[in-house]
Write a protein that holds these residues in place. Structure first.
Motif, mmCIF file in Angstrom:
data_model
loop_
_atom_site.group_PDB
_atom_site.id
_atom_site.type_symbol
_atom_site.label_atom_id
_atom_site.label_comp_id
_atom_site.label_asym_id
_atom_site.label_seq_id
_atom_site.Cartn_x
_atom_site.Cartn_y
_atom_site.Cartn_z
ATOM 1 N N ALA A 22 0.849 -1.199 0.000
ATOM 2 C CA ALA A 22 0.000 0.000 0.000
ATOM 3 C C ALA A 22 0.882 1.246 0.000
ATOM 4 O O ALA A 22 2.009 1.217 0.496
ATOM 5 N N TYR A 23 0.356 2.322 -0.577
ATOM 6 C CA TYR A 23 1.023 3.628 -0.562
ATOM 7 C C TYR A 23 0.008 4.620 -0.023
ATOM 8 O O TYR A 23 -1.103 4.715 -0.537
ATOM 9 N N VAL A 24 0.415 5.357 1.012
ATOM 10 C CA VAL A 24 -0.483 6.311 1.662
ATOM 11 C C VAL A 24 0.110 7.709 1.548
ATOM 12 O O VAL A 24 1.243 7.934 1.982
ATOM 13 N N PHE A 25 -0.641 8.629 0.950
ATOM 14 C CA PHE A 25 -0.215 10.021 0.887
ATOM 15 C C PHE A 25 -0.536 10.690 2.219
ATOM 16 O O PHE A 25 -1.626 10.517 2.757
ATOM 17 N N PHE A 57 8.914 7.174 3.033
ATOM 18 C CA PHE A 57 9.585 6.084 3.731
ATOM 19 C C PHE A 57 8.696 4.857 3.651
ATOM 20 O O PHE A 57 7.516 4.944 3.304
ATOM 21 N N VAL A 58 9.280 3.704 3.956
ATOM 22 C CA VAL A 58 8.546 2.439 3.901
ATOM 23 C C VAL A 58 8.739 1.709 5.219
ATOM 24 O O VAL A 58 9.845 1.664 5.766
ATOM 25 N N ILE A 59 7.643 1.137 5.722
ATOM 26 C CA ILE A 59 7.688 0.336 6.945
ATOM 27 C C ILE A 59 7.206 -1.079 6.654
ATOM 28 O O ILE A 59 6.555 -1.327 5.644
ATOM 29 N N LYS A 60 7.536 -1.997 7.550
ATOM 30 C CA LYS A 60 6.964 -3.339 7.508
ATOM 31 C C LYS A 60 6.010 -3.433 8.697
ATOM 32 O O LYS A 60 6.414 -3.196 9.846
ATOM 33 N N ASP A 61 4.741 -3.749 8.440
ATOM 34 C CA ASP A 61 3.780 -3.825 9.535
ATOM 35 C C ASP A 61 3.875 -5.176 10.245
ATOM 36 O O ASP A 61 4.686 -6.034 9.896
ATOM 37 N N LEU A 66 4.466 -4.379 3.352
ATOM 38 C CA LEU A 66 5.235 -3.154 3.154
ATOM 39 C C LEU A 66 4.294 -2.003 2.856
ATOM 40 O O LEU A 66 3.529 -2.053 1.898
ATOM 41 N N LEU A 67 4.368 -0.974 3.700
ATOM 42 C CA LEU A 67 3.521 0.205 3.582
ATOM 43 C C LEU A 67 4.399 1.431 3.366
ATOM 44 O O LEU A 67 5.283 1.704 4.161
ATOM 45 N N ALA A 68 4.154 2.152 2.286
ATOM 46 C CA ALA A 68 4.894 3.383 1.997
ATOM 47 C C ALA A 68 4.039 4.573 2.398
ATOM 48 O O ALA A 68 2.821 4.570 2.189
ATOM 49 N N PHE A 69 4.693 5.578 2.960
ATOM 50 C CA PHE A 69 4.038 6.839 3.320
ATOM 51 C C PHE A 69 4.810 7.951 2.650
ATOM 52 O O PHE A 69 6.035 7.997 2.745
#
Length: 73
Positions: A22-25, A57-61, A66-69
């Motif tokens: 996912a990519y979150v603005f 940046f990208v995190i691992k939940d 993988l979630l990008a913000f």
């Protein structure tokens, strides 16, 4: 952007090419990054300015996704 996928499998090489789930603005990537860092979130890509004029940046939940913000520059 969302991607439909099966639950993560125990495969350490799964995200070699950093296929995002996912990519979150967001309005302020720096503030969110600082908040997550203070809480010990696992980053797979540190906060940086990207060539496509985004700061992200990208995190691992907790499920291995993988979630990008990112915020527009």
């Amino acid at each position: 952007h969302f991607r439909c996928a099966a639950p993560p499998t125990p495969n350490p090489a799964k995200y070699e090419d950093e296929l995002l789930d996912a990519y979150v603005f967001v309005d302020d990537a720096d503030a969110l990054y600082a908040e997550y860092a203070a809480k010990g979130v696992e980053f797979t890509r540190e906060l940086a300015d990207m060539p496509w004029r985004s700061r992200e940046f990208v995190i691992k939940d907790c499920d291995g996704r993988l979630l990008a913000f990112g915020a527009n520059l």
